[in-house]
Write a protein that holds these residues in place. Structure first.
Motif, PDB file in Angstrom:
ATOM      1  N   ALA A  38       0.844  -1.193   0.000  1.00  0.00           N
ATOM      2  CA  ALA A  38       0.000   0.000   0.000  1.00  0.00           C
ATOM      3  C   ALA A  38       0.878   1.241   0.000  1.00  0.00           C
ATOM      4  CB  ALA A  38      -0.911   0.002   1.216  1.00  0.00           C
ATOM      5  N   LEU A  39       0.248   2.360  -0.381  1.00  0.00           N
ATOM      6  CA  LEU A  39       0.956   3.632  -0.466  1.00  0.00           C
ATOM      7  C   LEU A  39      -0.027   4.746  -0.134  1.00  0.00           C
ATOM      8  CD1 LEU A  39       3.419   5.374  -1.529  1.00  0.00           C
ATOM      9  CD2 LEU A  39       2.386   5.170  -3.780  1.00  0.00           C
ATOM     10  N   VAL A  40       0.422   5.718   0.634  1.00  0.00           N
ATOM     11  CA  VAL A  40      -0.353   6.933   0.877  1.00  0.00           C
ATOM     12  C   VAL A  40       0.460   8.074   0.293  1.00  0.00           C
ATOM     13  CG1 VAL A  40      -1.367   8.479   2.581  1.00  0.00           C
ATOM     14  CG2 VAL A  40      -1.369   6.012   3.002  1.00  0.00           C
ATOM     15  N   ILE A  41      -0.183   8.831  -0.624  1.00  0.00           N
ATOM     16  CA  ILE A  41       0.501   9.971  -1.235  1.00  0.00           C
ATOM     17  C   ILE A  41      -0.330  11.230  -1.030  1.00  0.00           C
ATOM     18  CG2 ILE A  41       1.755   8.640  -2.965  1.00  0.00           C
ATOM     19  CD1 ILE A  41      -0.298   9.475  -5.027  1.00  0.00           C
ATOM     20  N   SER A  42       0.378  12.352  -1.002  1.00  0.00           N
ATOM     21  CA  SER A  42      -0.302  13.646  -0.908  1.00  0.00           C
ATOM     22  C   SER A  42      -0.899  13.985  -2.264  1.00  0.00           C
ATOM     23  CB  SER A  42       0.694  14.721  -0.484  1.00  0.00           C
ATOM     24  OG  SER A  42       1.643  14.937  -1.515  1.00  0.00           O
ATOM     25  N   LYS A  43      -1.720  15.010  -2.313  1.00  0.00           N
ATOM     26  CA  LYS A  43      -2.326  15.434  -3.576  1.00  0.00           C
ATOM     27  C   LYS A  43      -1.265  15.897  -4.574  1.00  0.00           C
ATOM     28  CE  LYS A  43      -6.657  16.528  -1.404  1.00  0.00           C
ATOM     29  NZ  LYS A  43      -7.523  17.524  -0.832  1.00  0.00           N
ATOM     30  N   GLU A  44      -0.113  16.310  -4.054  1.00  0.00           N
ATOM     31  CA  GLU A  44       0.997  16.730  -4.912  1.00  0.00           C
ATOM     32  C   GLU A  44       1.814  15.540  -5.407  1.00  0.00           C
ATOM     33  OE1 GLU A  44       0.579  18.055  -1.681  1.00  0.00           O
ATOM     34  OE2 GLU A  44      -0.632  19.659  -2.518  1.00  0.00           O
ATOM     35  N   GLY A  45       1.545  14.339  -4.869  1.00  0.00           N
ATOM     36  CA  GLY A  45       2.264  13.145  -5.300  1.00  0.00           C
ATOM     37  C   GLY A  45       3.438  12.761  -4.429  1.00  0.00           C
ATOM     38  N   ASP A  46       3.583  13.378  -3.242  1.00  0.00           N
ATOM     39  CA  ASP A  46       4.675  13.029  -2.338  1.00  0.00           C
ATOM     40  C   ASP A  46       4.315  11.786  -1.529  1.00  0.00           C
ATOM     41  OD1 ASP A  46       6.134  15.321  -3.089  1.00  0.00           O
ATOM     42  OD2 ASP A  46       5.019  16.540  -1.647  1.00  0.00           O
ATOM     43  N   THR A  47       5.275  10.895  -1.332  1.00  0.00           N
ATOM     44  CA  THR A  47       5.054   9.685  -0.552  1.00  0.00           C
ATOM     45  C   THR A  47       4.984  10.034   0.923  1.00  0.00           C
ATOM     46  OG1 THR A  47       6.246   8.356  -2.163  1.00  0.00           O
ATOM     47  CG2 THR A  47       5.992   7.420   0.036  1.00  0.00           C
ATOM     48  N   LEU A  48       3.900   9.616   1.592  1.00  0.00           N
ATOM     49  CA  LEU A  48       3.728   9.863   3.019  1.00  0.00           C
ATOM     50  C   LEU A  48       3.955   8.588   3.832  1.00  0.00           C
ATOM     51  CD1 LEU A  48       0.544  12.124   2.817  1.00  0.00           C
ATOM     52  CD2 LEU A  48       2.941  12.837   2.924  1.00  0.00           C
ATOM     53  N   GLU A  49       3.409   7.470   3.357  1.00  0.00           N
ATOM     54  CA  GLU A  49       3.597   6.165   3.994  1.00  0.00           C
ATOM     55  C   GLU A  49       3.595   5.107   2.908  1.00  0.00           C
ATOM     56  OE1 GLU A  49       1.000   5.157   7.329  1.00  0.00           O
ATOM     57  OE2 GLU A  49       0.348   7.242   7.359  1.00  0.00           O
ATOM     58  N   THR A  50       4.317   4.007   3.143  1.00  0.00           N
ATOM     59  CA  THR A  50       4.325   2.955   2.135  1.00  0.00           C
ATOM     60  C   THR A  50       4.815   1.629   2.697  1.00  0.00           C
ATOM     61  OG1 THR A  50       4.990   2.384  -0.107  1.00  0.00           O
ATOM     62  CG2 THR A  50       6.653   3.419   1.278  1.00  0.00           C
ATOM     63  N   THR A  51       4.390   0.559   2.040  1.00  0.00           N
ATOM     64  CA  THR A  51       4.943  -0.771   2.264  1.00  0.00           C
ATOM     65  C   THR A  51       5.439  -1.328   0.926  1.00  0.00           C
ATOM     66  OG1 THR A  51       2.758  -1.775   2.007  1.00  0.00           O
ATOM     67  CG2 THR A  51       3.483  -1.297   4.254  1.00  0.00           C
ATOM     68  N   MET A  52       5.513  -0.454  -0.084  1.00  0.00           N
ATOM     69  CA  MET A  52       5.974  -0.842  -1.419  1.00  0.00           C
ATOM     70  C   MET A  52       7.465  -0.576  -1.561  1.00  0.00           C
ATOM     71  SD  MET A  52       3.003   0.754  -3.844  1.00  0.00           S
ATOM     72  CE  MET A  52       1.302   0.255  -3.689  1.00  0.00           C
ATOM     73  N   ASP A  53       8.086  -1.296  -2.502  1.00  0.00           N
ATOM     74  CA  ASP A  53       9.485  -1.007  -2.801  1.00  0.00           C
ATOM     75  C   ASP A  53       9.560   0.175  -3.760  1.00  0.00           C
ATOM     76  OD1 ASP A  53       9.246  -1.922  -5.528  1.00  0.00           O
ATOM     77  OD2 ASP A  53       9.520  -3.974  -4.831  1.00  0.00           O
ATOM     78  N   ASP A  54      10.748   0.682  -3.980  1.00  0.00           N
ATOM     79  CA  ASP A  54      10.942   1.894  -4.779  1.00  0.00           C
ATOM     80  C   ASP A  54      10.433   1.759  -6.213  1.00  0.00           C
ATOM     81  OD1 ASP A  54      12.066   3.157  -2.622  1.00  0.00           O
ATOM     82  OD2 ASP A  54      14.138   2.803  -3.246  1.00  0.00           O
ATOM     83  N   GLU A  56       7.965  -0.230  -7.346  1.00  0.00           N
ATOM     84  CA  GLU A  56       6.506  -0.230  -7.350  1.00  0.00           C
ATOM     85  C   GLU A  56       5.962   1.171  -7.060  1.00  0.00           C
ATOM     86  OE1 GLU A  56       2.834  -3.031  -5.848  1.00  0.00           O
ATOM     87  OE2 GLU A  56       4.676  -3.037  -4.672  1.00  0.00           O
ATOM     88  N   ILE A  57       6.620   1.909  -6.173  1.00  0.00           N
ATOM     89  CA  ILE A  57       6.204   3.287  -5.885  1.00  0.00           C
ATOM     90  C   ILE A  57       6.262   4.129  -7.156  1.00  0.00           C
ATOM     91  CG2 ILE A  57       6.846   5.421  -4.681  1.00  0.00           C
ATOM     92  CD1 ILE A  57       7.801   3.625  -2.355  1.00  0.00           C
ATOM     93  N   ARG A  58       7.339   4.007  -7.914  1.00  0.00           N
ATOM     94  CA  ARG A  58       7.480   4.774  -9.160  1.00  0.00           C
ATOM     95  C   ARG A  58       6.378   4.412 -10.148  1.00  0.00           C
ATOM     96  NH1 ARG A  58       8.589   9.244  -9.590  1.00  0.00           N
ATOM     97  NH2 ARG A  58       6.704   9.263 -10.775  1.00  0.00           N
ATOM     98  N   ILE A  59       6.079   3.122 -10.272  1.00  0.00           N
ATOM     99  CA  ILE A  59       5.017   2.667 -11.177  1.00  0.00           C
ATOM    100  C   ILE A  59       3.679   3.269 -10.763  1.00  0.00           C
ATOM    101  CG2 ILE A  59       3.685   0.637 -11.883  1.00  0.00           C
ATOM    102  CD1 ILE A  59       6.393  -0.933 -11.682  1.00  0.00           C
ATOM    103  N   VAL A  60       3.353   3.199  -9.469  1.00  0.00           N
ATOM    104  CA  VAL A  60       2.075   3.704  -8.968  1.00  0.00           C
ATOM    105  C   VAL A  60       1.996   5.219  -9.130  1.00  0.00           C
ATOM    106  CG1 VAL A  60       0.660   3.967  -6.887  1.00  0.00           C
ATOM    107  CG2 VAL A  60       1.733   1.780  -7.400  1.00  0.00           C
ATOM    108  N   LYS A  61       3.079   5.927  -8.869  1.00  0.00           N
ATOM    109  CA  LYS A  61       3.069   7.377  -9.048  1.00  0.00           C
ATOM    110  C   LYS A  61       2.881   7.755 -10.515  1.00  0.00           C
ATOM    111  CE  LYS A  61       5.499   9.093  -5.015  1.00  0.00           C
ATOM    112  NZ  LYS A  61       6.638   9.895  -4.556  1.00  0.00           N
ATOM    113  N   ASP A  62       3.417   6.966 -11.435  1.00  0.00           N
ATOM    114  CA  ASP A  62       3.180   7.204 -12.860  1.00  0.00           C
ATOM    115  C   ASP A  62       1.700   7.025 -13.186  1.00  0.00           C
ATOM    116  OD1 ASP A  62       5.825   7.812 -13.365  1.00  0.00           O
ATOM    117  OD2 ASP A  62       6.317   5.828 -14.182  1.00  0.00           O
TER     118      ASP A  62
END
Length: 73
Positions: A38-54, A56-62
């Protein structure tokens, strides 16, 4: 273990197995195929909390960047 069906039903958007749900911080994103990721991001797209690896985070942010216009009020 989260209730994946309930989360999917309440999601603003599902992209490639990731459920995007609005929250006070921005968005909660859950990998429906791996609910421990899981991932929690701000409306601006900043990572706040995560259990994903780097990677997967990049993929989800895309996915977020390409689809955030569909989640706007």
């Amino acid at each position: 273990m989260p209730d994946v069906i309930k989360i999917a039903d309440e999601a603003e958007l599902i992209v490639n197995g990731y459920a995007f749900t609005k929250c006070p911080e921005g968005f909660r994103i859950l990998n429906l195929n791996r609910p421990d990721k899981a991932l929690v991001i701000s409306k601006e797209g900043d990572t706040l909390e995560t259990t994903m690896d780097d990677i997967e985070i990049r993929i989800v942010k895309d996915y977020y960047d390409k689809n955030k216009r569909f989640m706007e009020e």
